[in-house]
Design a protein around this motif. Structure first.
Motif, short mmCIF file in Angstrom:
data_model
loop_
_atom_site.label_atom_id
_atom_site.label_comp_id
_atom_site.label_asym_id
_atom_site.label_seq_id
_atom_site.Cartn_x
_atom_site.Cartn_y
_atom_site.Cartn_z
N HIS A 207 0.84 -1.10 -0.03
CA HIS A 207 -0.11 0.08 -0.11
C HIS A 207 0.74 1.43 0.04
CE1 HIS A 207 -4.02 -1.67 0.37
NE2 HIS A 207 -3.42 -2.65 1.22
N ARG A 208 2.02 1.28 0.61
CA ARG A 208 2.93 2.54 1.00
C ARG A 208 3.53 2.64 -0.59
NH1 ARG A 208 3.95 4.72 5.89
NH2 ARG A 208 2.39 4.30 7.23
N VAL A 209 4.13 1.48 -1.13
CA VAL A 209 4.64 1.73 -2.55
C VAL A 209 3.69 2.20 -3.30
CG1 VAL A 209 5.78 0.41 -4.22
CG2 VAL A 209 6.47 -0.03 -2.11
N LEU A 210 2.30 1.49 -3.67
CA LEU A 210 1.47 1.88 -4.60
C LEU A 210 0.91 3.43 -4.44
CD1 LEU A 210 -1.30 -0.99 -4.93
CD2 LEU A 210 0.27 0.04 -6.51
N GLY B 22 1.25 -3.00 -12.13
CA GLY B 22 0.89 -4.29 -12.59
C GLY B 22 1.29 -5.52 -11.53
N HIS B 23 2.44 -5.39 -11.01
CA HIS B 23 2.96 -6.57 -10.12
C HIS B 23 1.88 -6.32 -8.98
CE1 HIS B 23 5.29 -8.80 -12.36
NE2 HIS B 23 6.46 -8.07 -12.40
N LEU B 24 1.55 -5.20 -8.55
CA LEU B 24 1.13 -4.76 -7.02
C LEU B 24 -0.42 -4.74 -7.17
CD1 LEU B 24 3.51 -2.23 -5.73
CD2 LEU B 24 3.48 -4.57 -5.14
N GLY B 25 -1.18 -4.86 -8.32
CA GLY B 25 -2.60 -5.16 -8.28
C GLY B 25 -3.30 -4.14 -8.60
N ALA B 26 -2.56 -2.89 -9.17
CA ALA B 26 -3.45 -1.69 -9.17
C ALA B 26 -4.73 -1.89 -10.26
CB ALA B 26 -2.45 -0.65 -9.68
N ASP B 27 -5.43 -1.00 -10.19
CA ASP B 27 -6.69 -1.01 -11.36
C ASP B 27 -6.12 -0.76 -12.64
OD1 ASP B 27 -8.68 -0.38 -13.09
OD2 ASP B 27 -9.82 0.29 -11.38
#
Length: 618
Positions: free
Chosen positions: A520-523, A548-553
């Motif tokens: 969450h912090r990185v996003l 992409g790897h962190l599951g963002a919209d």
């Protein structure tokens, strides 16, 4: 516009003769809407011509670098011959002399201060065991008078509409053809290094003393001392505008004509991942797929065999690790630059924890079965892991000592001869690579079954969580070799390897949900800071890897996708895109590493990750 980087070309005087060629290569200076490329070219040339003219005609206010150093280092000096040789090769070349001849420091009109500075240089030259802290102090005091900042791109205009899928696929194919074509021509995929004499914004007087007292090789101390002295004269004169003009985005573009081409297992590891990404997209024609597989096999061999080196762990056990630069002729330096490397004090390279982790990871992903993969590297890394109150002095060059090193693994590995030319430092991104390779080899290394190995992983995760909780990961000063945007992309890569594990394994590795906290912090950083400002192509590629790897919209991908698609062709004859800063060194001055092939590799990986996420296969 792109910064100028000096690597002491064979004909230094050509710097000014080729000013027009410099301007021609400045694809990072984007024309305004409706502005033609010829106007952009004129603006680039006009900028450098004006900056050079101001540097050459400035009012001189105090002794110059050469008036300080020539009496000590220009003649037949005794003592350590390297200091004088470095001065003549690196700082005394004709082009730099012309550029800095009117760059003076008014405080050095004080005869006592000038004499103290010259005496420090003489002691560095003559003494068998110099007191480097005392020698460096006059330079450190001058260094504290300069002001440098990290890039602060202006806010970007948000564009919510993403490019067409066909455009994205076209860029992926262009990048893949660039990599395969370069491999076919060169027999390897080259990367480039370049010196930027303005230095790193995070390195001032305090950090110079850290380097002089924490580095081991005398040649490296010599180069750090003189480079940092030169930085003062550059940063406080009109020459600064020539050496360090502004650019778009965060990652620093690299000037084309004066770069050192070379090969390292660290670079090959990421080229392997890029070509694997290309194959996984399904866009490769059969002939291209075969060519990519052959290149991958060759690069795996380069990583795990040609670059292999045996070292001794802290407990005396032997391990095979991967060296930063394989013995000649494998690094592929030209004869000229091979000699320059020696002259400048970079004669000894030792293995490092990051090259080892990334090479073993790439080999694992490529299906390599070499015995080196079976080594439980966590047993080795545990010896280089910092434990407060036990072995914290392992970090001898603590340029980022505002962060808590507890649980982090240091960078450089002592070779069998006990050589440690760079002392040691600790970089957060390197520790992500250790986690990533550990996740890929979780069962092979019996990490869950071995309490000491699992404890090593837990301590690295704790180190990363503290970085995220404090926000230090987003501070460039926290990183020795990378930028926060690259840390974000590498965390995404690490997180993807974590998610590929069985749920029971995830729970054992991360019982407190630390990875989700860091995610969450990185996003938040990527979406709220990196992508909210103007980006260049490399910034955009790293943003896509993270998102992409962190599951963002996937709807959040649009700005980065548009930056990449709009910039296709900026690399001219060298490739689809320009060369940008991938990683760096802060000592002895700012040394950038990247290249057009590197940009293509990261753009390919970023688009492949985004493409998969947009297809619902994240």
């Amino acid at each position: 516009m792109t910064p100028i980087t000096f690597v002491f070309p064979a004909n230094p005087g050509s710097f000014f003769n080729d000013l027009q060629g410099v301007a021609r290569g400045l694809g990072a200076c984007r024309p305004a809407p409706g502005q033609c490329p010829a106007t952009r070219y004129f603006m680039s040339f006009q900028y450098f011509a004006g900056a050079a003219c101001r540097a050459l005609t400035a009012r001189k206010d105090g002794p110059s670098l050469y008036e300080v150093c020539d009496p000590v280092l220009a003649g037949q000096a005794g003592g350590d011959p390297h200091l004088a040789k470095f001065y003549k090769t690196a700082l005394g070349n004709p082009a730099l002399r012309v550029l800095l001849r009117r760059a003076g420091l008014p405080e050095l009109r004080d005869e006592a201060r000038l004499a103290a500075l010259r005496q420090a240089l003489a002691r560095a030259r003559d003494e068998a065991e110099p007191d480097w802290a005392a020698i460096g102090q006059p330079v450190a005091d001058l260094l504290n008078s300069i002001a440098l900042d990290h890039p602060r791109p202006p806010p970007a205009v948000f564009v919510g509409k993403a490019p067409q899928q066909s455009q994205i696929d076209g860029v992926i194919r262009d990048c893949a053809q660039h990599l395969l074509g370069s491999y076919r021509r060169n027999g390897f995929l080259p990367t480039y290094a370049a010196f930027n004499l303005i230095g790193d914004p995070d390195c001032r007087g305090r950090e110079l003393i850290m380097a002089l007292t924490g580095l081991n090789a005398r040649g490296y101390k010599n180069s750090s001392l003189l480079f940092n002295l030169a930085r003062v004269f550059i940063a406080r004169s009109p020459a600064r505008a020539v050496v360090h003009p502004p650019w778009r985005g965060v990652a620093e573009p690299m000037w084309e004509p004066v770069q050192i081409r070379h090969r390292s297992a660290y670079y090959d590891a990421f080229f392997i991942e890029a070509l694997l990404s290309y194959i996984e997209t399904g866009l490769a024609l059969p002939a291209d797929k075969i060519a990519a597989e052959r290149a991958i096999a060759d690069m795996v061999d380069f990583c795990v065999n040609i670059s292999r080196e045996e070292v001794e762990g802290i407990d005396g056990a032997r391990f095979n690790v991967i060296t930063a630069l394989a013995p000649a002729p494998h690094p592929r330096f030209s004869r000229f630059f091979a000699q320059i490397k020696q002259d400048l004090g970079f004669g000894i390279y030792v293995p490092d924890c990051d090259t080892t982790a990334c090479s073993i990871s790439a080999a694992t992903q490529a299906g390599c079965t070499d015995e080196i993969i079976n080594q439980p590297l966590l047993d080795f890394y545990a010896g280089y892991q910092v434990r407060a109150g036990v072995n914290a002095p392992r970090v001898t060059v603590p340029l980022n000592d505002h962060i808590d090193y507890e649980g982090g693994v240091a960078t450089w590995i002592d070779n069998l001869a006990g050589e440690r030319p760079y002392g040691n430092d600790l970089d957060p991104t390197l520790n992500l690579d250790i986690l990533e390779v550990s996740f890929r080899n979780l069962a092979r290394w019996k990490i869950l079954e071995t309490p000491s190995r699992l404890a090593t992983v837990h301590r690295i995760i704790g180190f990363q969580k503290r970085l995220a909780a404090s926000g230090a990961f987003a501070n460039p000063r926290s990183h020795i070799y990378y930028l926060p945007e690259l840390y974000s992309a590498y965390f995404g890569r690490c997180y993807a390897a974590f998610l590929a594990l069985p749920l029971a394994a995830q729970a054992a590795i991360d019982p407190d949900g630390d990875f989700d906290f860091i995610r969450h912090r990185v996003l938040s950083y990527v979406k709220g800071e990196l992508m909210a400002a103007e980006m260049n192509v490399f910034d955009a590629a790293l943003a896509l890897i993270a998102l992409g790897h962190l599951g963002a919209d996937p709807r959040a991908f649009a700005p980065a996708l548009n930056v990449i698609v709009d910039a296709i062709g900026e690399g001219g004859r060298r490739g689809p895109f320009r060369a940008y800063e991938w990683n760096k060194m802060k000592t002895p001055t700012r040394i950038l590493v990247g290249g057009p092939e590197v940009t293509s590799a990261f753009v390919l990986m970023g688009l492949a990750v985004a493409r998969r996420a947009m297809a619902g296969r994240g």
